[in-house]
Motif scaffolding. Structure first.
Motif, short mmCIF file in Angstrom:
data_model
loop_
_atom_site.label_atom_id
_atom_site.label_comp_id
_atom_site.label_asym_id
_atom_site.label_seq_id
_atom_site.Cartn_x
_atom_site.Cartn_y
_atom_site.Cartn_z
N ARG A 108 18.22 -6.25 22.20
CA ARG A 108 17.82 -6.70 23.05
C ARG A 108 19.11 -7.16 23.94
N GLU A 156 10.03 -14.36 23.95
CA GLU A 156 9.59 -12.27 24.59
C GLU A 156 8.07 -12.27 24.05
N ASP A 157 7.87 -12.86 22.45
CA ASP A 157 6.46 -12.46 22.10
C ASP A 157 4.93 -13.14 22.81
N ARG A 211 12.89 -15.06 20.04
CA ARG A 211 12.01 -13.33 20.01
C ARG A 211 10.80 -14.10 20.71
#
Lengths: 138, 138
Positions: B42, B28-29, B25
């Motif tokens: 996801r 992804e950020d 995550r």
DNA sequence: CCTTACCTTTACGTAAACGTCAACTTCGAG
DNA sequence: CTCGAAGTTGACGTTTACGTAAAGGTAAGG
């Protein structure tokens, strides 16, 4: 025949080693240095200078402050009691083991990176680019 | 003949690469991954998997997230834009240089430490202690 | 229906190694 | 005396790469 040991102010020593005074105070907070005091001002001895050299080297090697502190204690213990020498020997050996692992890691990384670089450069050659890249006007 | 591309949940992919879902995550950020969504979940594609492989490799090589992001964008952009490859090659070379310096430093440190260990052990021997120190009950 | 497992987002916490700012004190030069 | 340079001690800010709840959604299994 009494040449007095040289001493240094925080600013001098900092400049000599290309660090900031803040860093020297920080190292002191962490117990890596303990310079003498004149009033509230720090007075660094020749030995302190030596310790700082070790600190800087440790940093170059990527060790943490805590690890460097251990190092310093290890070097300090040089002329301690025999009983404590065993401990020193053990620490030194464990340190060596850890460094050998790090050495292997670095060598592995180097190998991977060289492979990557080779691949990329091969691609570049296959595009007719053989020289070290000049910078062209865009 | 349509074998559908395999997809992965965040947990699967994380386990495959021995990272935490949290890391995925986070990547992804930071814009390193952008998996498809099924509702809010996801869904990682084969390509995402490939990108993650590159991310992990970059991490092994000691690059920062930001640097890895640059690389990913380069790989993404065009499979072989010469200008961009030069950039990658330059980065790799510079990293190699830095690692080679580190290698030399570590080797130097190892040498010093081995010398120290030898000294200490000599001292111990001269006191009649020849065996590897066992741990005694305190 | 209820639990369990896995997923989501938001958001604050952490560790390292200082940087930076504030608010003085001290000292030699002019 | 006054100024500026350099020193002092807090104390909060910064960055990186996530960890760690908090609070809740969703689908499968019993």
């Amino acid at each position: 025949m009494a040449g007095r040991e040289p001493t240094y102010s925080i600013g001098e020593l900092a400049e000599d080693f290309a660090v900031t005074p803040r860093s020297l105070r920080f190292y002191e907070d962490q117990g890596l240095l303990s310079p003498a005091r004149c009033g509230s001002s720090r007075i660094y001895s020749h030995r302190d200078r030596g310790r700082l050299a070790l600190i800087c080297r440790g940093k170059r090697l990527g060790f943490s402050i805590a690890e460097i502190k251990e190092f310093l204690e290890l070097y300090e213990a040089d002329d301690h009691q025999v009983e404590q020498m065993r401990y020193v020997a053990t620490r030194a050996r464990s340190r060596i083991d850890s460094l050998e692992r790090q050495l292997a890691d670095v060598q592995q990384t180097l190998a991977e990176l060289r492979a990557l670089a080779a691949t990329v450069e091969t691609h570049l050659q296959s595009h007719g680019v053989t020289e070290t890249p000049d910078r062209r006007s865009p």
